[in-house]
Design an enzyme around this catalytic site. Structure first.
Site, PDB file in Angstrom:
ATOM      1  N   PHE A   1      37.125  47.049  48.018  1.00 34.22           N
ATOM      2  CA  PHE A   1      37.700  47.399  46.719  1.00 34.22           C
ATOM      3  C   PHE A   1      38.884  48.335  46.932  1.00 34.22           C
ATOM      4  O   PHE A   1      38.860  49.199  47.794  1.00 34.22           O
ATOM      5  CB  PHE A   1      36.638  48.035  45.813  1.00 34.22           C
ATOM      6  CG  PHE A   1      36.217  49.424  46.224  1.00 34.22           C
ATOM      7  CD1 PHE A   1      36.769  50.543  45.622  1.00 34.22           C
ATOM      8  CD2 PHE A   1      35.247  49.622  47.206  1.00 34.22           C
ATOM      9  CE1 PHE A   1      36.388  51.821  45.988  1.00 34.22           C
ATOM     10  CE2 PHE A   1      34.843  50.895  47.581  1.00 34.22           C
ATOM     11  CZ  PHE A   1      35.414  51.999  46.971  1.00 34.22           C
ATOM     12  N   CYS A   2      39.939  48.149  46.148  1.00 32.76           N
ATOM     13  CA  CYS A   2      41.117  49.032  46.182  1.00 32.76           C
ATOM     14  C   CYS A   2      41.546  49.326  47.622  1.00 32.76           C
ATOM     15  O   CYS A   2      41.719  50.472  48.012  1.00 32.76           O
ATOM     16  CB  CYS A   2      40.813  50.336  45.433  1.00 32.76           C
ATOM     17  SG  CYS A   2      42.263  51.349  45.034  1.00 32.76           S
ATOM     18  N   ASP A   3      41.723  48.274  48.410  1.00 38.06           N
ATOM     19  CA  ASP A   3      41.990  48.451  49.836  1.00 38.06           C
ATOM     20  C   ASP A   3      43.363  49.074  50.068  1.00 38.06           C
ATOM     21  O   ASP A   3      44.318  48.806  49.339  1.00 38.06           O
ATOM     22  CB  ASP A   3      41.906  47.096  50.547  1.00 38.06           C
ATOM     23  CG  ASP A   3      41.964  47.218  52.052  1.00 38.06           C
ATOM     24  OD1 ASP A   3      41.541  48.274  52.572  1.00 38.06           O
ATOM     25  OD2 ASP A   3      42.418  46.273  52.711  1.00 38.06           O
TER      26      ASP A   3
ATOM     27  N   LYS B   1      34.133  50.593  54.124  1.00 35.08           N
ATOM     28  CA  LYS B   1      34.783  51.517  53.200  1.00 35.08           C
ATOM     29  C   LYS B   1      33.751  52.265  52.382  1.00 35.08           C
ATOM     30  O   LYS B   1      32.798  51.684  51.867  1.00 35.08           O
ATOM     31  CB  LYS B   1      35.730  50.736  52.281  1.00 35.08           C
ATOM     32  CG  LYS B   1      36.429  51.600  51.250  1.00 35.08           C
ATOM     33  CD  LYS B   1      37.517  50.818  50.563  1.00 35.08           C
ATOM     34  CE  LYS B   1      38.228  51.671  49.533  1.00 35.08           C
ATOM     35  NZ  LYS B   1      39.432  51.017  49.023  1.00 35.08           N
TER      36      LYS B   1
END
Length: 288
Positions: A147-149, A160
């Protein structure tokens, strides 16, 4: 236990800081908008601020997410799987909020000789220190499918654990400036989150907006899933983060710990709440 350094951050740049361990209530929208309210105060001469807070369940997306969806046509969704969708002012992509997620925000005046890397280190170092005390080594890095890399993910054991984003507003916050600005950096730490469920929510949003399902559940993890993390909760992590900061600041730095923003900031947050609506962001006006 990993020891962290503080000299490569901005924590010693200002003699006075405000630490907000937020307890005051508010709507989902108001809590998101309070980051910008803090920015207004800091730009006007208030102390740089670090905020620890928790929001009700929702998906919080970026303006970039909204723009990408508009290119395919159709109105931006206001909810997915029963979760409200709201828009934040910083960059990145979609993240989940909820009782198992710690939000941490940093606001500093926009000054000369301050760079993006320094800001990210300053934002994440307190959380990194807490993880180190618990025996988990966190480092910056990309994780494909998370997510939201981005390059400034916090990563533990190859997965993450936290996403980050930044937003720079206005000009330099110096005397005589007509447009005193601020830097907002924001982090989202998964403390007690089901990665499978979170990936489903995020993928359902992206399927509606860009026709893709880019999030892989196994790319991210949660503190309670790490070795030794079974009993961890958000309240513990908030307390530990506040204590780490108070212990790390030397005698030359005053850290004022408070449980609430100022009345003025709360009022500004209410005023800015409507700016988190996806369709208002997309069209500039309220739309059904």
């Amino acid at each position: 236990m990993k020891q962290v350094e503080w000299d490569d951050t901005l924590w010693s740049r200002w003699p006075t800081w405000r630490l907000v361990v937020e307890e005051q209530p508010g709507t989902i929208e108001e809590k998101i908008a309070r980051d910008q309210a803090m920015g207004r105060r800091v730009a006007a001469g208030g102390p740089p601020t670090f905020r620890l807070w928790v929001n009700d369940p929702c998906l919080v997306v970026s303006r970039r997410d909204i723009v990408q969806g508009l290119r395919r046509g159709g109105d931006p969704p206001r909810e997915v799987d029963g979760l409200p969708i709201r828009v934040r002012s910083s960059g990145g992509t979609a993240v989940p909020h909820g009782p198992g997620v710690l939000q941490f925000s940093l606001v500093v005046p926009r000054m000369d000789r301050v760079g993006m890397e320094e800001v990210y280190r300053t934002l994440c170092r307190p959380v990194e220190a807490v993880l180190g005390q618990r025996g988990w080594r966190a480092e910056f890095g990309r994780v494909a499918g998370s997510f939201c890399d981005g390059a400034h993910n916090l990563v533990v054991n190859g997965r993450k654990i936290a996403g980050t984003s930044q937003s720079w507003k206005g000009g330099l916050a110096v005397p005589g400036s007509r447009n005193r600005g601020y830097i907002l950096a924001h982090g989202t730490l998964w403390v007690r989150v089901d990665p499978e469920q979170a990936a489903d929510w995020l993928n359902d949003f992206y399927e509606q907006t860009i026709g893709e399902r880019p999030i892989r559940a196994r790319a991210s993890t949660s503190l309670h899933l790490l070795p030794g993390g079974e009993g961890v909760d958000v309240r513990q992590v908030i307390a530990e983060t506040a204590n780490v900061l108070e212990s790390a600041m030397g005698p030359q730095v005053k850290l004022e710990r408070v449980r609430a923003l100022t009345d003025e900031e709360i009022s500004w947050g209410r005023e800015g709440a409507s700016e988190t609506d996806p369709r208002r962001v997309a069209y500039g006006v309220d739309r059904p």
